[in-house]
Scaffold this motif. Structure first.
Motif, mmCIF file in Angstrom:
data_model
loop_
_atom_site.group_PDB
_atom_site.id
_atom_site.type_symbol
_atom_site.label_atom_id
_atom_site.label_comp_id
_atom_site.label_asym_id
_atom_site.label_seq_id
_atom_site.Cartn_x
_atom_site.Cartn_y
_atom_site.Cartn_z
ATOM 1 N N THR A 250 76.000 106.906 117.473
ATOM 2 C CA THR A 250 74.439 107.525 117.036
ATOM 3 C C THR A 250 74.634 108.972 117.380
ATOM 4 O OG1 THR A 250 74.941 107.778 119.636
ATOM 5 C CG2 THR A 250 73.709 106.179 119.442
ATOM 6 N N VAL A 251 73.257 109.321 117.442
ATOM 7 C CA VAL A 251 73.830 110.993 117.269
ATOM 8 C C VAL A 251 75.007 111.811 118.812
ATOM 9 C CG1 VAL A 251 72.963 113.138 117.377
ATOM 10 C CG2 VAL A 251 71.802 111.149 115.568
ATOM 11 N N THR A 252 74.460 111.442 119.796
ATOM 12 C CA THR A 252 75.182 111.303 120.883
ATOM 13 C C THR A 252 76.581 111.378 120.596
ATOM 14 O OG1 THR A 252 73.433 111.413 122.330
ATOM 15 C CG2 THR A 252 75.556 111.084 123.665
ATOM 16 N N GLU A 253 76.294 110.509 120.665
ATOM 17 C CA GLU A 253 78.194 110.039 120.208
ATOM 18 C C GLU A 253 79.094 111.111 119.171
ATOM 19 O OE1 GLU A 253 78.646 105.276 120.990
ATOM 20 O OE2 GLU A 253 77.651 105.698 119.143
ATOM 21 N N ILE A 254 78.349 111.158 118.560
ATOM 22 C CA ILE A 254 78.932 112.155 117.782
ATOM 23 C C ILE A 254 79.466 113.446 117.828
ATOM 24 C CG2 ILE A 254 78.958 113.303 114.785
ATOM 25 C CD1 ILE A 254 79.247 110.396 114.907
ATOM 26 N N VAL A 255 77.762 113.699 118.593
ATOM 27 C CA VAL A 255 77.967 115.825 118.819
ATOM 28 C C VAL A 255 79.042 115.510 119.948
ATOM 29 C CG1 VAL A 255 76.815 116.949 120.108
ATOM 30 C CG2 VAL A 255 75.966 115.584 118.143
ATOM 31 N N ALA A 256 79.335 114.855 120.700
ATOM 32 C CA ALA A 256 80.027 114.332 122.031
ATOM 33 C C ALA A 256 81.739 114.782 121.575
ATOM 34 C CB ALA A 256 80.494 113.663 122.820
ATOM 35 N N VAL A 257 82.313 114.647 120.132
ATOM 36 C CA VAL A 257 83.159 114.182 119.915
ATOM 37 C C VAL A 257 84.120 115.855 119.795
ATOM 38 C CG1 VAL A 257 84.773 114.177 117.443
ATOM 39 C CG2 VAL A 257 83.523 112.605 118.719
ATOM 40 N N VAL B 17 73.030 107.885 113.282
ATOM 41 C CA VAL B 17 73.265 108.509 112.502
ATOM 42 C C VAL B 17 72.357 108.286 111.159
ATOM 43 C CG1 VAL B 17 74.731 110.696 113.529
ATOM 44 C CG2 VAL B 17 75.567 108.836 112.317
ATOM 45 N N ALA B 18 73.903 107.235 110.579
ATOM 46 C CA ALA B 18 73.625 106.779 109.407
ATOM 47 C C ALA B 18 72.160 106.046 108.904
ATOM 48 C CB ALA B 18 74.157 105.264 109.272
#
Lengths: 267, 328
Positions: free
Chosen positions: A98-105, A142-143
């Motif tokens: 998800t968007v949140t998972e990617i941004v959390a990186v 995100v996809a």
């Protein structure tokens, strides 16, 4: 020249970068100060990406001096102070995210490997997603987003690191109209808050009112560095018909006449 | 059922299946993410050479296999990181060298029979003993603890290695740790699934989880659940049907995958029919877009020319004319 009060974010003195024994960028002098929004322009293959990747330690530093926030690149360890938005046509993930998972990186470099995300981490992630206008889609995969929305996810990921300088590689390339507008809006908002940016692009139009300075590269060298207004004059001066413009004398075609050439081809 | 549980070997087999069912899909998630789905297969090949050395020298095959698999895992990562085009060939030499050496050494040993070899290659519920089980359980705990702790880092590195490097993360170190975890998982799953089928238990539950999940976190949980269902279910079926456990477990995992994919296809068709997309939309709604935002159940709609628009995936959904929604 008086020393400026704030130390420069980036300071290059005849720096060169490349891959292996091939030098792509050489003899670059460049200083970026806090608050500047610098557009790095230039045709394909002029070395823009190699230069920014060189700053981030992704291409080899082959010579000259590279200071990042006052520290030589070799000794630079505070990577979070420079946020990187890589050039990606899509965030093609082989697994769901998800968007949140990617941004959390973007928060990871701020804490040791054994510590889980704190509430502050989660708040900064949410704020970064809001800053790029994706709050409505924070839980989407995100996809499923458009190319431009994915580009903004990458910007949010860099913002989550709370960097002093954002380095973006082609954020607007190949992005649909609605997203171009949203992207420019995002960058304008960041600039208004005083975020310094180095943006590699070849579409200045979308970012014209955000950019404070233009650096133009050609075949591995900087060939223009100045304010936006002066750039227009530079372009006009190099336009066809100007005094800079000339046509190389056309080269005569190579002589033909090998054993397999037909005789009538020789003229 | 109780009669089956009275058998010591069945109890041990079920515990071993549970351990493998948890560990394999957990580690497999990151292999799928890095597009290295078949790497576990290669490690399994090399582990067979380790098993053979153990049988020949009278050591516990689990431990010698672990040494061989860890060696293979680290070698794979180093070869991959070197980025040479000949790396691919080097991997092939290592994998087939491993399995060939294993077969030859096991044939030379007096202590084993062809049936023994088959048990290692394809899994057999009878091969686990109590001593092994303790080792396997300890290894599984290590895999679980390390994976859960490093999950965000593994995710970051597998998702965008270039960004991770630019952000100053020790990318190579994380990749090596993941390689070692994969090797440990190969050994944990060796007894129940077999060295030639291990990769299937790492990958197929993850493929199924991709269909069911909407986020990375939930896909990991689904994968582990599906892995345990397949491995424990497979062992049970193999007891009743008197089939080899490895093959049964893998067929079980594939059956789950096919069933879930089929049902998800139907569900997606139903959802598409039920949801309307807003007309071509050259505008992104947001707090400053000028369109009024109204609460609608659990989300926000934006009023656009009298229509309610709600963000969905990359587009906007049409949630009806505003007045009609309000009257309802």
């Amino acid at each position: 020249m008086p020393l400026s009060a704030a130390p420069s974010l980036i300071d290059l003195r005849s720096a060169s970068f490349g891959y292996g024994d091939r030098s792509v960028v050489s003899g670059v002098d460049l200083t970026i100060r806090p608050g500047e929004v610098v557009a790095l322009l230039g045709p394909n293959g002029s070395g823009k990406s190699t230069l920014v990747k060189g700053l981030l330690g992704l291409t080899e530093h082959q010579g000259g001096q590279v200071l990042l926030l006052g520290t030589p690149r070799e000794h630079f360890r505070e990577h979070t102070r420079i946020g990187y938005v890589p050039q990606r046509h899509s965030l093609s993930t082989s697994v769901r995210a998800t968007v949140t998972e990617i941004v959390a990186v973007g928060r990871l470099p701020h804490r040791p490997w054994w510590r889980p995300a704190s509430r502050e981490d989660r708040e900064i992630v949410a704020a970064s997603i809001r800053a790029v206008g994706l709050a409505d889609r924070a839980g989407e995969e995100v996809a499923s987003l458009s190319g431009g929305q994915q580009r903004r996810v990458l910007i949010a990921r860099a913002l989550a690191g709370q960097p002093e300088l954002l380095v973006m590689d082609e954020p607007t390339a190949g992005v649909d109209r609605a997203s171009q507008v949203a992207l420019a809006e995002t960058l304008r908002g960041l600039a208004a808050r005083g975020t310094s940016m180095l943006v590699v692009t070849h579409e200045l139009a979308a970012l014209r009112d955000v950019v404070t300075r233009i650096v133009c590269m050609d075949s591995g060298h900087v060939d223009f560095d100045g304010p936006t207004a002066a750039y227009a004059a530079h372009v006009a001066a190099h336009a066809p018909g100007s005094t800079y413009d000339h046509t190389d004398r056309p080269r005569p075609p190579a002589p033909v006449g090998g054993p397999f050439d037909r005789p009538e081809a020789r003229s | 059922m109780t009669e089956m549980l009275e058998l010591t070997f069945m109890r041990q087999a079920l515990v071993a299946a549970l351990l493998a069912g948890v560990a394999a899909p957990l580690v497999g998630t990151f292999l799928v993410q890095r597009r290295m789905s078949l790497i576990g297969d290669g490690m399994g090949h090399v582990a067979l050479a380790g098993v053979a050395v153990g049988i020949l020298t009278g050591q516990a095959p689990v431990l010698t296999a672990l040494v061989a698999a860890v060696f293979a895992g680290v070698a794979i990562e180093l070869i991959r990181a070197s980025g040479r085009t000949s790396g691919d060939v080097a991997l092939a030499v290592m994998f087939y060298g491993g399995i060939a050496l294993g077969v030859v050494l096991i044939a030379r040993s007096t202590a084993s029979s062809p049936a023994n070899l088959t048990a290692y290659l394809f899994g057999a519920i009878l091969t686990t003993n109590a001593g092994d089980l303790v080792v396997l359980a300890a290894l599984t705990v290590v895999v679980l603890a390390v994976t859960l702790l490093l999950r965000p880092r593994f995710f970051a590195v597998a998702n965008d290695e270039e960004y991770a490097r630019a952000a100053g993360m020790p990318v190579m170190a994380y990749n090596l740790v993941l390689a070692v975890l994969t090797a440990v998982t190969v050994v944990v799953s060796m007894r129940v699934v077999g060295l030639l089928l291990i990769s299937a238990l790492m990958i197929i539950p993850n493929a199924t989880a991709q269909v069911l999940a909407r986020s990375f976190g939930s896909s990991v949980r689904w994968a582990v659940l599906l892995g345990v269902l397949s491995s424990v279910g497979g062992v049970l079926v193999s007891y009743w049907a008197e089939t080899p456990s490895g093959g049964t477990i893998v067929l079980m995992a594939i059956a789950l995958f096919l069933a879930v994919t089929g049902l998800a296809g139907l569900a997606a068709r139903a959802r598409r029919a039920a949801h309307r997309r807003a007309e071509r939309h050259d505008h992104e709604h947001g707090p400053r877009c000028g369109h009024e935002a109204v609460e609608h159940d659990d989300h926000v709609d934006y009023l656009h020319d009298g229509h309610r628009h709600a963000a969905h995936e990359g587009h906007y959904d049409e949630h009806g004319r505003h007045e009609e929604v309000v009257q309802r």
